[in-house]
Design a protein around this motif. Structure first.
Motif, mmCIF file in Angstrom:
data_model
loop_
_atom_site.group_PDB
_atom_site.id
_atom_site.type_symbol
_atom_site.label_atom_id
_atom_site.label_comp_id
_atom_site.label_asym_id
_atom_site.label_seq_id
_atom_site.Cartn_x
_atom_site.Cartn_y
_atom_site.Cartn_z
ATOM 1 N N GLU A 171 -20.851 4.545 19.901
ATOM 2 C CA GLU A 171 -19.631 3.798 19.596
ATOM 3 C C GLU A 171 -19.800 3.054 18.280
ATOM 4 O OE1 GLU A 171 -17.955 2.742 24.071
ATOM 5 O OE2 GLU A 171 -19.042 1.221 22.917
ATOM 6 N N HIS A 206 -18.317 -0.151 16.415
ATOM 7 C CA HIS A 206 -17.550 -1.382 16.601
ATOM 8 C C HIS A 206 -17.260 -1.969 15.224
ATOM 9 C CE1 HIS A 206 -18.323 -1.994 21.064
ATOM 10 N NE2 HIS A 206 -19.067 -0.942 20.753
ATOM 11 N N GLU A 229 -4.840 3.195 19.683
ATOM 12 C CA GLU A 229 -5.732 4.164 20.324
ATOM 13 C C GLU A 229 -5.310 5.589 19.964
ATOM 14 O OE1 GLU A 229 -5.889 3.463 24.474
ATOM 15 O OE2 GLU A 229 -6.596 1.387 24.293
ATOM 16 N N THR A 245 -10.786 4.335 20.412
ATOM 17 C CA THR A 245 -10.644 4.340 21.870
ATOM 18 C C THR A 245 -10.157 3.007 22.422
ATOM 19 O OG1 THR A 245 -12.987 3.718 22.124
ATOM 20 C CG2 THR A 245 -12.453 6.077 22.140
ATOM 21 N N GLN A 246 -10.315 1.936 21.641
ATOM 22 C CA GLN A 246 -9.909 0.618 22.165
ATOM 23 C C GLN A 246 -9.718 -0.365 21.016
ATOM 24 O OE1 GLN A 246 -12.801 -1.895 24.385
ATOM 25 N NE2 GLN A 246 -11.358 -1.772 26.095
ATOM 26 N N VAL A 247 -8.635 -1.134 21.094
ATOM 27 C CA VAL A 247 -8.398 -2.246 20.169
ATOM 28 C C VAL A 247 -8.342 -3.509 21.032
ATOM 29 C CG1 VAL A 247 -6.908 -3.231 18.398
ATOM 30 C CG2 VAL A 247 -7.090 -0.753 18.615
ATOM 31 N N ARG A 248 -9.356 -4.337 20.927
ATOM 32 C CA ARG A 248 -9.475 -5.481 21.821
ATOM 33 C C ARG A 248 -8.586 -6.634 21.377
ATOM 34 N NH1 ARG A 248 -16.069 -5.164 22.833
ATOM 35 N NH2 ARG A 248 -15.986 -3.134 23.918
ATOM 36 N N THR A 283 -12.544 -3.415 17.147
ATOM 37 C CA THR A 283 -11.989 -2.100 17.450
ATOM 38 C C THR A 283 -13.137 -1.136 17.698
ATOM 39 O OG1 THR A 283 -10.063 -2.554 16.058
ATOM 40 C CG2 THR A 283 -10.498 -0.260 16.607
#
Length: 421
Positions: free
Chosen positions: A244, A246, A259, A280-283, A297
């Protein structure tokens, strides 16, 4: 009659008096001389500082536009586990090293177990003692039960007194209670033994996952002190084939990403390669560092060739929008704005023109009536003229033209250079 002497005296006395007409004429003559001298000086100064403005232009083009967002971050394993010890003691052996592949349940290190084995033996002996006392209590229960039953039968024939019957019943109940108490002690001893055996098993520090040893922080002979928090002895990565990335996305750009968007990134270790990734993800949780708000992200990365390693710093370029066959304006044209003198009407030449210049043309007419909004400038008879435009997406170098009286191939002003003649 006046004598000649009187006439001369009268002439001398009246010689200092000047007529008003002659006085005004002399002042006007002096003012005219000053204006001529000043005009001549301004003429020569302007002649020495005359300059011309040359405009640099660029063409409006048609083509593809890719809007991107750039962010930096670090590579991390998908699942990273810190392995520690719940027990305190001395490390007896260490079975793995850096970069070793391990299997779930494999022994990584072992604590000295002498004290733990002694505790297990002690607990096992206590259990055996409790079990023996339970058996003794069971025998007492059997004995008192039989005595109570005999006395009960004899009492039916008046051969056992009521007092003896009551005593036999009480003895039987006490024996049963003693048996139950001993059974509880046996259960307690079993639990203590299980705890000691569990501690003995935990002396073998095992891997909780299949993975790779990233970090080893212990050596044989060192003492592990586990108090409120278990010390970290090993750090394992589950599978480095999938990692991943980040990255920290600025708050101004987070509204444009989501996403599933594709991205590419580079690392210093492989400057000639560009690695693909997918968001895959936007926090939602913000991170504020020195007043700058960013949002973490997560991007999925395929690392089948193991070229990437945890902790590498990466620069990611996220593709936000792609346009095809769009009319494109150079951003320098949108930033250009000529000075007032560059768009003013030509002024009168000569000394008189310098002393009495004509006012510039109306500002509203020069700007094409567009006092607000975006505009570009085109040359009309060598003079820049504003053209209102409406723009869309931009990649920082080119901007999409949505509407405006500007066509592909047309030249727009991007800069002005002043050259002295």
């Amino acid at each position: 009659t006046e004598s000649p002497t009187d006439v001369d005296i009268h002439t001398v006395l009246n010689s200092g008096k000047r007529t008003p007409g002659r006085h005004l004429f002399r002042w006007l003559l002096a003012l005219l001389v000053i204006l001529l001298l000043g005009g001549g000086a301004l003429f020569w100064l302007q002649r020495g500082s005359e300059s011309a403005v040359h405009y640099q232009t660029a063409e409006v083009t048609r083509g593809d536009l890719m809007v991107t967002v750039t962010a930096t971050g670090t590579l991390e394993p998908v699942n990273q586990v810190d392995v520690g010890s719940e027990l305190s003691g001395i490390i007896e052996t260490v079975a793995v090293d850096f970069n070793d592949r391990v299997q779930r349940g494999q022994v990584l290190a072992r604590l000295d177990t002498d004290r733990l084995q002694a505790q297990v033996l002690e607990s096992r002996a206590a259990l055996q003692s409790s079990e023996a006392k339970t058996k003794e209590a069971q025998a007492t229960v059997l004995e008192t039960r039989l005595a109570f039953e005999r006395c009960e039968k004899l009492a039916e024939r008046q051969l056992c007194s009521t007092a003896d019957l009551d005593g036999a019943r009480a003895a039987y109940l006490r024996a049963s209670a003693s048996e139950a108490s001993n059974r509880a002690l046996v259960a307690q001893a079993h639990a203590t033994l299980d705890g000691k055996e569990t501690d003995l098993a935990k002396a073998d520090i095992r891997s909780p996952i299949d993975g790779l040893v990233l970090l080893r922080q212990i050596e044989p002979g060192q003492t592990v002190a586990a108090s409120l928090q278990a010390p970290v002895l090993f750090t394992l990565a589950e599978d480095l084939a999938y990692m991943e990335l980040h990255v920290a996305v600025d708050e101004a750009d987070v509204g444009r990403i989501g996403e599933g968007q594709a991205a590419t990134f580079t690392v210093d270790a492989w400057p000639e390669r560009s690695f693909p990734a997918t968001i895959t993800q936007v926090r939602f949780a913000p991170r504020t560092v020195e007043g700058v708000v960013t949002y973490e992200t997560v991007l999925a990365v395929d690392n089948s060739d193991l070229a990437l390693r945890p902790g590498m710093t990466a620069t990611a370029v996220i593709t936000v929008k792609e346009l095809h066959d769009a009319v494109l304006l150079p951003n320098t044209a949108l930033r250009f704005s000529p000075s007032q003198t560059e768009t003013a009407q030509p002024r009168m030449r000569g000394a008189f023109g310098m002393l009495f210049p004509r006012p510039p043309m109306d500002q509203r007419r020069r700007n094409g009536g567009n006092s607000s909004g975006q505009k570009v400038w085109v040359l009309r008879d060598g003079v820049p003229e504003a053209v209102p435009v409406k723009t869309g997406a931009s990649d920082g170098r080119l901007t999409e033209l949505l509407s405006g009286e500007v066509k592909p191939g047309q030249a727009v002003v991007v800069d002005a250079v002043t050259v002295k003649k």
